[in-house]
Design a protein around this motif. Structure first.
Motif, mmCIF file in Angstrom:
data_model
loop_
_atom_site.group_PDB
_atom_site.id
_atom_site.type_symbol
_atom_site.label_atom_id
_atom_site.label_comp_id
_atom_site.label_asym_id
_atom_site.label_seq_id
_atom_site.Cartn_x
_atom_site.Cartn_y
_atom_site.Cartn_z
ATOM 1 N N LEU A 19 0.920 -1.098 -0.076
ATOM 2 C CA LEU A 19 -0.135 0.166 -0.028
ATOM 3 C C LEU A 19 0.859 1.317 0.063
ATOM 4 O O LEU A 19 1.957 1.319 0.617
ATOM 5 N N PRO A 20 0.415 2.465 -0.598
ATOM 6 C CA PRO A 20 1.203 3.539 -0.577
ATOM 7 C C PRO A 20 1.398 3.912 1.012
ATOM 8 O O PRO A 20 0.421 3.721 1.981
ATOM 9 N N ALA A 21 2.483 4.426 1.367
ATOM 10 C CA ALA A 21 2.908 4.604 2.783
ATOM 11 C C ALA A 21 1.854 5.451 3.406
ATOM 12 O O ALA A 21 1.661 5.244 4.719
ATOM 13 N N ALA A 22 1.405 6.626 2.893
ATOM 14 C CA ALA A 22 0.523 7.463 3.457
ATOM 15 C C ALA A 22 -0.805 6.715 3.868
ATOM 16 O O ALA A 22 -1.415 6.789 4.949
ATOM 17 N N LEU A 23 -1.351 5.884 2.923
ATOM 18 C CA LEU A 23 -2.547 5.086 3.216
ATOM 19 C C LEU A 23 -2.404 3.982 4.327
ATOM 20 O O LEU A 23 -3.012 3.941 5.255
ATOM 21 N N SER A 24 -1.216 3.380 4.251
ATOM 22 C CA SER A 24 -0.942 2.403 5.245
ATOM 23 C C SER A 24 -0.903 2.999 6.479
ATOM 24 O O SER A 24 -1.433 2.368 7.443
ATOM 25 N N SER A 25 -0.297 4.263 6.913
ATOM 26 C CA SER A 25 -0.218 4.758 8.066
ATOM 27 C C SER A 25 -1.255 5.280 8.605
ATOM 28 O O SER A 25 -1.829 4.992 9.586
ATOM 29 N N SER A 106 -5.292 -8.234 2.226
ATOM 30 C CA SER A 106 -6.609 -8.367 1.838
ATOM 31 C C SER A 106 -6.678 -9.708 0.937
ATOM 32 O O SER A 106 -5.600 -10.319 0.357
ATOM 33 N N THR A 107 -7.831 -10.090 0.615
ATOM 34 C CA THR A 107 -7.852 -11.396 -0.397
ATOM 35 C C THR A 107 -9.162 -11.154 -1.306
ATOM 36 O O THR A 107 -10.022 -10.235 -0.987
#
Length: 126
Positions: A19-25, A106-107
């Motif tokens: 995931l993009p770092a900002a979304l993951s954070s 995710s699946t």
């Protein structure tokens, strides 16, 4: 990659992605157990609007993280629907955590038989 799922000799595809770092954070900041779960059967065109309404109803404020999640889920579900030539997907958003509070990937899976009468599939995120 997703188009390979249509091949008769393929039973399962695992797609690992970062995931993009900002979304993951933004997602990691959510308290365990407080994620607003959603399960609905939608056309790809309905996904973003449904997610916005759901997040509004859950009191999730408009922010970059929310917008990124809506865009990411919409793009993934749309790719999946197009790759499998589906008219609908079963969208399921739930917080999945390990015992150490780490997110589980995710699946994507087939819907239950009760999801008929249309042809559809399921995508789970985040």
């Amino acid at each position: 990659m997703l188009r390979m799922i249509r091949r008769s000799e393929i039973d399962l595809a695992i797609w690992r992605r970062e995931l993009p770092a900002a979304l993951s954070s933004w997602l990691d900041a959510w308290p365990v157990g407080e994620w607003p779960n959603l399960r609905d059967v939608l056309t790809p065109a309905e996904i973003a609007r449904t997610l916005r309404r759901h997040f509004d109803g859950a009191g999730i404020e408009h922010c970059d993280g929310r917008a990124m999640l809506i865009d990411d889920v919409t793009q993934l579900a749309t790719l999946y629907a197009h790759a499998l030539r589906l008219t609908h997907v079963q969208l399921r958003l739930e917080g999945y955590f390990t015992r150490t509070n780490e997110r589980v990937p995710s699946t994507v899976s087939e819907p239950p038989a009760s999801a008929a009468p249309y042809e559809g599939a399921s995508i789970s995120a985040p």
